[in-house]
Enzyme design. Sequence first.
Site: not given
Ligand code: BGC
Length: 353
Positions: A107, A179, A318
Amino acid sequence: MTTVSKKLFGATQKGENIYIFTLINNSNMTVELMNYGATIISIKVPDKNNKITDVLLGYDELSKYEKQDKYLGATIGRCANRIENAEITINNKKYKLNKNDNNNHLHGGIEGFDKKVWNFEITENNDVKFFYTSPDMEENYPGELKTCVTYSIENETNTLKISYNATSNKDTICNLTNHSYFNLDGFNSGSVLNQYVQILADYYTQNTKASVPDGKICSVKNTPLDFRIPKKIGQDINSSFEQIKFANGFDNNWVINNYDKTIKKAACAYSLKSGIKLEVSTDLPGIQFYSGNYLGGDEKVLGKSETAIDKRCGFCLECQFFPNAFKYEHFEKPVLKANEIYNKTILYSFSLV
Ligand code: BGC
């Protein structure tokens, strides 16, 4: 006519002012945004009894948003999800990105777009635009990337539209998403396991133990990852299917059916209790369905109205380019060429079942 108002939320630890932008339409939809992380704080819509329900997990204090590492409501950039070994190759040049998820990049890295203070503008149409310029080599990504995220709500239908635009002065990677964690009974309603999800995907990308795609594209048929017909999140969540075991629940990228770069419905979710239904549409090729498996944990930071944010009390849908795309020939690369325009859309539409 949609209205927008702006009020001070607070100041970051560094002293920058953060504002809440409230968008209201004439069908009882209210959306709150802020310029910290270009984040959605709340989405309030009427339930089947006309009770206004906030379907988003979040916090009442800015300091909690600064502290959190779960990306609640935030804009994710430059690259959503995981990049194995934090390595990408663009124009035959290797870039070693920052690692923030064991050996991987997740991310956007150590300080992704979710932790940035964005500039803002309220447009004539009452849209809210957030701007962030990511410097060349931030998190070791090449190129200065100018990003704009526009939020707008429609008047007659309860749709939140998120438009992502970006340009870079060098070829770079760009894979932006949102998110938000949804709980369609309201943020304070606990587990989402009785809520239904449908994903319009015949295939998913298979993950390694570390939740990174290993390059295989598998059929959902005869697996617990088959969400083509709406299914309770809880129905198969404790299955011994390896992908589910790896992630402690659902956490894969699904391959959206009939992808052709136009906006298509990718998923839907609903609760029979509240009657609230969410439809997610996008022009992106993939969608990560994450069932909030890592919420909660040891450090309990209370959410809105002092409500605990526990494991699986929210889910994410997402929209994204497939994670780990740089490693595999057959995955479309989220490369933004110098001086080209990145232009992608996510729609969250609410109605009643
Ligand atoms: C991911 C998870 C991750 C989370 C973080 C999601 O988008 O797929 O694996 O733990 O984001 O909070």
